[in-house]
Scaffold this active site. Sequence first.
Site, short mmCIF file in Angstrom:
data_model
loop_
_atom_site.label_atom_id
_atom_site.label_comp_id
_atom_site.label_asym_id
_atom_site.label_seq_id
_atom_site.Cartn_x
_atom_site.Cartn_y
_atom_site.Cartn_z
N LYS A 203 0.78 -1.15 0.54
CA LYS A 203 -0.36 -0.11 -0.09
C LYS A 203 0.79 1.19 0.06
O LYS A 203 2.30 1.31 0.14
CB LYS A 203 -1.02 0.03 1.31
N ARG A 237 -3.90 -10.12 5.04
CA ARG A 237 -4.15 -10.20 3.35
C ARG A 237 -2.99 -9.34 2.54
O ARG A 237 -3.08 -8.54 2.58
CB ARG A 237 -5.52 -9.00 3.14
C1 7PJ Z 1 -8.41 -4.74 1.59
C2 7PJ Z 1 -9.00 -5.17 0.63
C3 7PJ Z 1 -7.80 -4.47 2.48
C4 7PJ Z 1 -9.81 -6.33 3.12
C5 7PJ Z 1 -8.44 -4.03 -0.78
C6 7PJ Z 1 -5.66 -3.66 -2.21
C7 7PJ Z 1 -6.51 -2.80 -1.89
N1 7PJ Z 1 -10.39 -6.38 2.17
N2 7PJ Z 1 -10.02 -5.32 0.25
N3 7PJ Z 1 -8.40 -5.43 3.45
N4 7PJ Z 1 -7.80 -3.91 0.69
N5 7PJ Z 1 -10.13 -6.97 3.52
O1 7PJ Z 1 -5.46 -4.67 -2.78
O2 7PJ Z 1 -4.23 -3.24 -1.60
O3 7PJ Z 1 -6.91 -3.45 3.67
S1 7PJ Z 1 -8.13 -3.58 -2.34
#
Ligand code: 7PJ
Length: 257
Positions: A203, A237
Amino acid sequence: MGVVNVTPDSFSDGGQYLDPAAALAHARQLLAEGADVIDIGGESTRPGAAPVSEDAELARILPLLEALRDAPVPISVDTRRARVMREALLAGASMINDVEALESPGALDAVAASDCAICLMHKKGDPATMQRDPQYADVVAEVKEYLAARIAAAEQAGIARDRIVIDPGFGFGKTPAHNLDLLRRLDEFRSLGVAVAAGWSRKSTLGVITGKPVAERLAASVAASLLAAQHGAHILRVHDVAETKDALAVWQALRAR
Ligand code: 7PJ
Protein backbone atom coordinates in the site's frame (compact mmCIF):
# COMPACT_ATOMS: atom_id res chain seq x y z
CA MET A 1 -5.03 -14.63 2.98
CA GLY A 2 -3.49 -14.48 -0.49
CA VAL A 3 -4.85 -11.92 -2.95
CA VAL A 4 -5.77 -12.75 -6.54
CA ASN A 5 -7.07 -9.71 -8.43
CA VAL A 6 -8.84 -10.46 -11.69
CA THR A 7 -8.93 -6.82 -12.71
CA PRO A 8 -7.30 -4.67 -15.36
CA ASP A 9 -6.60 -1.83 -12.92
CA SER A 10 -5.77 -2.95 -9.35
CA PHE A 11 -2.88 -0.81 -8.27
CA SER A 12 -0.29 -3.49 -7.63
CA ASP A 13 -1.14 -6.38 -9.91
CA GLY A 14 -3.87 -5.01 -12.20
CA GLY A 15 -3.89 -6.67 -15.60
CA GLN A 16 -1.49 -9.43 -14.68
CA TYR A 17 -4.16 -12.04 -13.98
CA LEU A 18 -7.10 -10.84 -16.10
CA ASP A 19 -6.68 -13.98 -18.21
CA PRO A 20 -8.55 -16.76 -16.30
CA ALA A 21 -5.75 -19.27 -16.83
CA ALA A 22 -3.16 -16.85 -15.47
CA ALA A 23 -5.39 -16.03 -12.49
CA LEU A 24 -5.85 -19.73 -11.74
CA ALA A 25 -2.13 -20.40 -12.01
CA HIS A 26 -1.49 -17.54 -9.62
CA ALA A 27 -4.07 -18.83 -7.12
CA ARG A 28 -2.49 -22.29 -7.25
CA GLN A 29 0.91 -20.69 -6.69
CA LEU A 30 -0.37 -18.91 -3.56
CA LEU A 31 -1.87 -22.20 -2.34
CA ALA A 32 1.48 -23.93 -2.87
CA GLU A 33 3.11 -21.15 -0.86
CA GLY A 34 0.78 -21.96 2.03
CA ALA A 35 -2.09 -19.49 1.80
CA ASP A 36 -4.85 -20.38 4.27
CA VAL A 37 -7.49 -18.42 2.33
CA ILE A 38 -7.57 -17.12 -1.25
CA ASP A 39 -9.29 -13.75 -1.78
CA ILE A 40 -10.54 -13.17 -5.33
CA GLY A 41 -11.36 -9.64 -6.45
CA GLY A 42 -13.11 -8.65 -9.69
CA GLU A 43 -13.46 -4.93 -9.00
CA SER A 44 -10.59 -2.63 -8.14
CA THR A 45 -11.32 -0.49 -5.06
CA ARG A 46 -8.05 1.40 -5.17
CA PRO A 47 -8.23 5.20 -4.87
CA GLY A 48 -9.55 6.63 -8.15
CA ALA A 49 -10.56 3.27 -9.66
CA ALA A 50 -13.20 3.20 -12.38
CA PRO A 51 -16.44 1.32 -11.54
CA VAL A 52 -17.15 -2.02 -13.22
CA SER A 53 -20.59 -3.47 -14.07
CA GLU A 54 -21.97 -6.38 -12.04
CA ASP A 55 -21.92 -8.61 -15.10
CA ALA A 56 -18.29 -7.78 -15.81
CA GLU A 57 -17.36 -8.41 -12.18
CA LEU A 58 -19.11 -11.80 -12.26
CA ALA A 59 -17.54 -12.71 -15.61
CA ARG A 60 -14.13 -12.14 -14.05
CA ILE A 61 -14.59 -14.10 -10.84
CA LEU A 62 -16.94 -16.99 -11.66
CA PRO A 63 -14.55 -18.99 -13.90
CA LEU A 64 -11.90 -18.79 -11.21
CA LEU A 65 -14.33 -19.85 -8.49
CA GLU A 66 -15.44 -22.85 -10.54
CA ALA A 67 -11.83 -23.83 -11.15
CA LEU A 68 -11.06 -23.57 -7.42
CA ARG A 69 -14.05 -25.59 -6.24
CA ASP A 70 -11.72 -28.40 -5.12
CA ALA A 71 -9.25 -26.07 -3.39
CA PRO A 72 -8.13 -27.25 0.06
CA VAL A 73 -8.76 -23.84 1.67
CA PRO A 74 -11.69 -21.42 1.88
CA ILE A 75 -12.15 -19.10 -1.09
CA SER A 76 -13.14 -15.51 -0.33
CA VAL A 77 -14.61 -13.02 -2.79
CA ASP A 78 -13.85 -9.32 -2.44
CA THR A 79 -17.08 -7.60 -3.51
CA ARG A 80 -19.53 -4.90 -2.44
CA ARG A 81 -22.57 -6.10 -4.38
CA ALA A 82 -25.34 -8.39 -3.15
CA ARG A 83 -25.87 -10.13 -6.48
CA VAL A 84 -22.18 -10.84 -6.86
CA MET A 85 -22.16 -12.20 -3.29
CA ARG A 86 -25.08 -14.55 -3.97
CA GLU A 87 -23.63 -15.86 -7.23
CA ALA A 88 -20.18 -16.27 -5.72
CA LEU A 89 -21.56 -18.24 -2.78
CA LEU A 90 -23.48 -20.49 -5.19
CA ALA A 91 -20.25 -21.04 -7.13
CA GLY A 92 -18.41 -22.25 -4.04
CA ALA A 93 -17.07 -19.19 -2.20
CA SER A 94 -17.15 -19.63 1.57
CA MET A 95 -16.21 -16.10 2.57
CA ILE A 96 -17.20 -12.61 1.46
CA ASN A 97 -14.74 -9.76 1.92
CA ASP A 98 -16.63 -6.48 1.72
CA VAL A 99 -14.87 -3.11 1.80
CA GLU A 100 -18.35 -1.60 2.39
CA ALA A 101 -19.12 -3.82 5.40
CA LEU A 102 -22.45 -5.03 3.92
CA GLU A 103 -23.86 -1.51 3.53
CA SER A 104 -25.01 -1.93 -0.07
CA PRO A 105 -28.67 -2.85 -0.71
CA GLY A 106 -29.37 -6.56 -0.06
CA ALA A 107 -25.84 -7.38 1.08
CA LEU A 108 -26.72 -8.21 4.69
CA ASP A 109 -29.46 -10.59 3.49
CA ALA A 110 -27.24 -12.20 0.84
CA VAL A 111 -24.70 -13.15 3.50
CA ALA A 112 -27.29 -14.03 6.16
CA ALA A 113 -28.91 -16.50 3.75
CA SER A 114 -25.72 -18.57 3.64
CA ASP A 115 -23.29 -19.87 6.26
CA CYS A 116 -20.23 -18.12 4.84
CA ALA A 117 -17.69 -16.07 6.75
CA ILE A 118 -17.80 -12.31 6.29
CA CYS A 119 -15.08 -9.67 6.55
CA LEU A 120 -16.49 -6.24 7.43
CA MET A 121 -14.03 -3.50 6.45
CA HIS A 122 -14.06 0.19 7.33
CA LYS A 123 -13.57 2.84 4.71
CA LYS A 124 -14.27 6.55 4.78
CA GLY A 125 -15.77 7.94 1.59
CA ASP A 126 -15.76 6.44 -1.90
CA PRO A 127 -12.71 5.05 -3.68
CA ALA A 128 -12.80 7.92 -6.19
CA THR A 129 -12.38 10.64 -3.56
CA MET A 130 -11.48 8.97 -0.26
CA GLN A 131 -7.82 10.01 -0.24
CA ARG A 132 -8.65 13.74 -0.53
CA ASP A 133 -7.73 14.98 2.93
CA PRO A 134 -9.53 12.47 5.19
CA GLN A 135 -10.14 13.80 8.72
CA TYR A 136 -10.75 12.08 12.04
CA ALA A 137 -10.81 13.38 15.62
CA ASP A 138 -9.63 9.95 16.84
CA VAL A 139 -9.20 7.50 13.99
CA VAL A 140 -9.10 4.39 16.20
CA ALA A 141 -12.24 5.37 18.12
CA GLU A 142 -14.14 6.28 14.94
CA VAL A 143 -13.19 3.12 13.02
CA LYS A 144 -13.91 0.94 16.03
CA GLU A 145 -17.30 2.53 16.60
CA TYR A 146 -18.20 1.99 12.93
CA LEU A 147 -17.13 -1.67 12.99
CA ALA A 148 -19.03 -2.27 16.24
CA ALA A 149 -22.16 -0.89 14.56
CA ARG A 150 -21.66 -3.09 11.49
CA ILE A 151 -21.17 -6.19 13.69
CA ALA A 152 -24.46 -5.29 15.39
CA ALA A 153 -26.19 -4.85 12.02
CA ALA A 154 -24.86 -8.20 10.84
CA GLU A 155 -26.01 -9.96 14.00
CA GLN A 156 -29.41 -8.29 13.71
CA ALA A 157 -29.69 -9.70 10.18
CA GLY A 158 -28.98 -13.19 11.50
CA ILE A 159 -25.24 -13.51 10.91
CA ALA A 160 -23.69 -15.25 13.91
CA ARG A 161 -20.71 -13.57 15.56
CA ASP A 162 -18.38 -16.49 14.93
CA ARG A 163 -18.75 -15.90 11.16
CA ILE A 164 -17.55 -12.30 11.37
CA VAL A 165 -14.10 -10.80 10.77
CA ILE A 166 -13.36 -7.05 11.03
CA ASP A 167 -10.73 -4.99 9.24
CA PRO A 168 -9.84 -1.32 9.86
CA GLY A 169 -9.22 -0.84 6.13
CA PHE A 170 -5.69 0.49 5.92
CA GLY A 171 -5.46 3.09 3.13
CA PHE A 172 -9.22 3.49 2.64
CA GLY A 173 -9.80 7.17 3.45
CA LYS A 174 -6.75 7.37 5.72
CA THR A 175 -3.51 9.32 5.65
CA PRO A 176 -0.20 7.59 6.45
CA ALA A 177 -0.48 9.00 10.00
CA HIS A 178 -3.98 7.49 10.37
CA ASN A 179 -2.75 4.12 9.09
CA LEU A 180 0.12 4.14 11.56
CA ASP A 181 -2.18 5.07 14.46
CA LEU A 182 -4.44 2.16 13.51
CA LEU A 183 -1.48 -0.23 13.33
CA ARG A 184 -0.03 0.97 16.64
CA ARG A 185 -3.37 0.42 18.37
CA LEU A 186 -4.65 -2.54 16.33
CA ASP A 187 -4.93 -4.71 19.44
CA GLU A 188 -7.76 -2.45 20.66
CA PHE A 189 -9.99 -3.93 17.94
CA ARG A 190 -9.78 -7.34 19.58
CA SER A 191 -12.16 -6.18 22.31
CA LEU A 192 -14.96 -6.28 19.71
CA GLY A 193 -14.80 -10.06 20.16
CA VAL A 194 -14.33 -11.17 16.54
CA ALA A 195 -11.30 -12.00 14.41
CA VAL A 196 -9.24 -9.06 13.12
CA ALA A 197 -7.84 -8.84 9.57
CA ALA A 198 -5.22 -6.40 8.29
CA GLY A 199 -4.18 -5.50 4.74
CA TRP A 200 -0.92 -3.59 4.36
CA SER A 201 0.44 -5.35 1.31
CA ARG A 202 2.14 -2.94 -1.15
CA LYS A 203 0.00 0.00 0.00
CA SER A 204 0.89 3.61 -0.65
CA THR A 205 1.72 4.41 2.98
CA LEU A 206 4.61 1.95 2.57
CA GLY A 207 5.66 3.95 -0.50
CA VAL A 208 5.58 7.15 1.56
CA ILE A 209 7.68 5.54 4.31
CA THR A 210 10.27 3.91 2.02
CA GLY A 211 10.14 6.23 -0.99
CA LYS A 212 9.69 3.17 -3.21
CA PRO A 213 7.23 2.41 -6.03
CA VAL A 214 4.69 -0.37 -5.69
CA ALA A 215 6.91 -3.01 -7.38
CA GLU A 216 9.59 -2.49 -4.71
CA ARG A 217 7.50 -2.72 -1.55
CA LEU A 218 7.96 -6.41 -0.75
CA ALA A 219 10.20 -5.99 2.30
CA ALA A 220 8.10 -3.12 3.65
CA SER A 221 4.92 -5.18 3.12
CA VAL A 222 6.34 -8.17 4.97
CA ALA A 223 7.46 -5.92 7.83
CA ALA A 224 4.04 -4.26 8.07
CA SER A 225 2.21 -7.61 8.01
CA LEU A 226 4.46 -9.01 10.72
CA LEU A 227 3.85 -5.91 12.84
CA ALA A 228 0.11 -6.25 12.28
CA ALA A 229 0.29 -9.84 13.53
CA GLN A 230 2.30 -8.72 16.54
CA HIS A 231 -0.34 -6.07 17.22
CA GLY A 232 -3.11 -8.63 17.23
CA ALA A 233 -4.23 -9.35 13.66
CA HIS A 234 -5.51 -12.90 13.10
CA ILE A 235 -5.67 -12.67 9.29
CA LEU A 236 -3.15 -10.93 7.02
CA ARG A 237 -4.31 -10.05 3.51
CA VAL A 238 -1.15 -10.19 1.35
CA HIS A 239 0.08 -10.54 -2.21
CA ASP A 240 3.33 -12.24 -1.18
CA VAL A 241 2.38 -15.34 0.76
CA ALA A 242 5.69 -17.24 0.92
CA GLU A 243 7.69 -14.27 2.17
CA THR A 244 5.07 -13.31 4.74
CA LYS A 245 4.91 -16.89 6.03
CA ASP A 246 8.69 -16.96 6.47
CA ALA A 247 8.57 -13.77 8.53
CA LEU A 248 5.76 -15.16 10.68
CA ALA A 249 7.70 -18.42 11.16
CA VAL A 250 10.66 -16.53 12.63
CA TRP A 251 8.39 -14.68 15.05
CA GLN A 252 6.60 -17.89 16.00
CA ALA A 253 9.90 -19.70 16.59
CA LEU A 254 10.93 -16.93 18.95
CA ARG A 255 7.67 -17.26 20.90
CA ALA A 256 7.66 -21.09 21.09
CA ARG A 257 9.89 -21.79 24.05
C1 7PJ B 1 -8.22 -4.49 1.47
C2 7PJ B 1 -9.27 -5.27 1.01
C3 7PJ B 1 -7.91 -4.50 2.87
C4 7PJ B 1 -9.72 -6.07 3.13
C5 7PJ B 1 -8.40 -4.21 -0.65
C6 7PJ B 1 -5.46 -3.64 -2.11
C7 7PJ B 1 -6.62 -2.71 -2.23
N1 7PJ B 1 -10.01 -6.07 1.82
N2 7PJ B 1 -9.37 -5.09 -0.32
N3 7PJ B 1 -8.71 -5.31 3.64
N4 7PJ B 1 -7.68 -3.84 0.43
N5 7PJ B 1 -10.44 -6.84 3.96
O1 7PJ B 1 -5.48 -4.76 -2.59
O2 7PJ B 1 -4.45 -3.18 -1.55
O3 7PJ B 1 -7.04 -3.81 3.39
S1 7PJ B 1 -8.17 -3.64 -2.26
